[in-house]
Design an enzyme around this catalytic site. Structure first.
Site, short mmCIF file in Angstrom:
data_model
loop_
_atom_site.label_atom_id
_atom_site.label_comp_id
_atom_site.label_asym_id
_atom_site.label_seq_id
_atom_site.Cartn_x
_atom_site.Cartn_y
_atom_site.Cartn_z
N HIS A 169 -5.72 2.73 0.09
CA HIS A 169 -5.24 2.96 1.49
C HIS A 169 -5.19 4.01 2.61
O HIS A 169 -4.38 4.16 2.81
CB HIS A 169 -4.49 2.11 2.01
CG HIS A 169 -4.68 0.71 2.81
ND1 HIS A 169 -4.36 1.03 4.23
CD2 HIS A 169 -5.32 -0.73 2.80
CE1 HIS A 169 -4.61 -0.41 4.74
NE2 HIS A 169 -5.62 -1.63 3.80
N TYR A 177 0.56 -1.29 0.25
CA TYR A 177 0.20 0.17 0.45
C TYR A 177 1.19 1.23 -0.20
O TYR A 177 1.82 0.90 0.16
CB TYR A 177 -1.41 0.13 1.41
CG TYR A 177 -1.72 -1.48 1.21
CD1 TYR A 177 -2.65 -1.38 0.10
CD2 TYR A 177 -1.60 -1.97 2.27
CE1 TYR A 177 -4.00 -2.49 0.37
CE2 TYR A 177 -2.30 -3.35 2.23
CZ TYR A 177 -3.61 -2.79 1.06
OH TYR A 177 -4.58 -4.11 1.17
MG MG Z 1 -8.56 -1.58 1.95
#
Ligand code: MG
Length: 444
Positions: A252, A197
């Site tokens: 995210h 992320y």
């Molecule tokens: Mg997620």
């Protein structure tokens, strides 16, 4: 035959009660009320316990509720991977004494009273504990009715549960190959991520580490490289894998809200199926600004715990997919109400469903997915052989569709002896810190 017996024979217990009152017979009143509520034999909860296990290295918590009928029990998911032990304490030390002796049938009443039994509420630990109890009671009700839970929820709206899978890679070629493999396996919806992320590998300059600030093991990301890398990824996958596959992406919550809005606008030409978690829950106020700027579908909510976090976003049509983690919001009883709320505003479901949901929780997701009209998509997961040995009856995925088995309840059981052979990992399982190059903490 006595008039009272005739009424009882017709199932008119309330009438019997009324007649008893008229005669001033207290015993008749009591039997009248009992008759009026007569249905399945009354069963009591006799035990509630948390079971911790990690067959895939992920800290799973499942709640087992025993009943006064020998051999009849239910299972519910209470998995909070980052804080499993407080959930187990909440179940064993607080919910068990609360629930033992109560009627197994009255799920909503149990939920409402357990919810307020701590007075302070809506936090992730207590919500997960409550979910374990709640889902276990739905499992028991399905077993009592000899039906899969989706039947109790109204029956099927679709033959199976359409799923998306995760594809990622450190470079564009790796991601493309991963997408091609997923398409060959039959997936029509694919989430693409460039590395972890925030694409931390795209940011080389961890200046804070050179300065001796924070920990050498912390990850580093920066907004610019992540945004440029994500645009590049969408461009590459669309140009190499075509337009037929639906692409999803999870920001995210890693970048400043206004940069998330800019990124999503620039992703419009690649028509994503949805973009997930553009803002952290603390930045809910940005959704209105986002909606004014772009019509890219938005999914949000895996970190939500409190109804105030989702009710406004859904009723004001500011998101397209509600993505709560069902155990984090208190269980199936809450999730089905969220689904009903979403139906009136055409907000579709996309329940959070990665590895830190137990197979019981995945089954609960899927049973609800089957029964609601406004189902959107389900995040799918691969259960390892070990997980399937511990949990029999796991949902299965074929050609991108998830299937539940037709056993009564959720259809998933646990081998407790085997589960005990997979204790929780020693490491407490913190969410790893991510920082900007100057060391500023980034919220996940
Ligand atoms: Mg997620």
């Amino acid at each position: 035959m006595d008039r009272r017996d005739i009424l009882k024979g017709l199932g008119l217990g309330a009438a019997v009660g009324a007649w008893g009152i008229a005669r001033g017979a207290d015993d008749a009143v009591a039997s009248g009320y009992a008759q009026a509520t007569k249905g399945l034999p009354s069963l009591k909860i006799t035990d509630v316990k948390a079971i911790l296990t990690a067959p895939q290295g992920i800290r799973l918590c499942v709640v087992k509720v025993q009943t006064s009928e020998p051999g009849l029990y239910g299972l519910g998911c209470a998995t909070f991977n980052q804080r499993p032990l407080p959930v187990a304490v909440a179940v064993d030390e607080y919910l068990k004494p609360f629930a033992v002796g109560r009627d197994v049938d009255n799920i909503e009443d149990m939920w409402q009273n357990a919810y307020t039994s701590s007075y302070w509420r809506n936090g992730p630990v207590l919500n997960n504990a409550l979910s374990g109890l709640d889902q276990a009671l739905w499992d028991i009700k399905g077993k009592r009715a000899n039906m899969p839970v989706y039947q109790l929820l109204g029956g099927k709206c679709r033959f199976a549960v359409d799923c998306y899978t995760h594809c990622s890679g450190r470079d564009l070629k790796q991601i493309e190959q991963s997408v091609r493999r997923a398409m060959e396996r039959g997936y029509r919806h694919i989430r693409i991520q460039r590395g972890g992320y925030g694409s931390p590998h795209l940011t080389k300059q961890a200046h804070y580490k050179e300065a001796g600030f924070a920990s050498a093991s912390d990850s580093t990301m920066e907004t610019g490289p992540y945004v440029r890398g994500t645009l590049e990824m969408f461009e590459h996958i669309r140009s190499t894998c075509g337009d037929a596959v639906e692409l999803l992406h999870d920001i995210h919550e890693r970048i400043p809200p206004i940069e998330a809005i800019n990124l999503i606008k620039r992703l419009e030409p690649y028509h994503p199926f949805f973009i997930e978690d553009p803002f952290s829950p603390e930045d809910n106020g940005y959704f209105r600004l986002l909606r004014q700027q772009t019509s890219v579908p938005i999914a949000m909510g895996e970190l939500y715990n409190n109804p105030h976090e989702w009710v406004g976003l859904m009723s004001e049509r500011l998101i397209d997919f509600i993505r709560v983690h069902i155990s984090q919001i208190g269980g199936l009883s809450v999730a089905r109400k969220i689904a009903a709320l979403g139906e009136w505003f055409n907000v579709r479901s996309a329940w959070h469903g990665p590895g830190d949901v137990s197979p019981v929780g995945h089954a609960a997701n899927a049973h609800l997915d089957l029964a609601i009209w406004n189902f959107g998509i389900q995040e799918s997961v691969h259960f390892s052989d070990k997980t399937q040995e511990v949990f029999s009856g796991c949902p299965t995925v074929k050609e991108g569709y998830m299937y539940v088995n037709e056993a009564p309840g959720f259809g998933v059981d646990i081998d407790e002896k085997l589960a005990a052979k997979f204790p929780l990992p020693d490491h407490p399982g913190y969410w790893s810190p991510v920082r900007r190059p100057d060391g500023t903490a980034v919220r996940p």
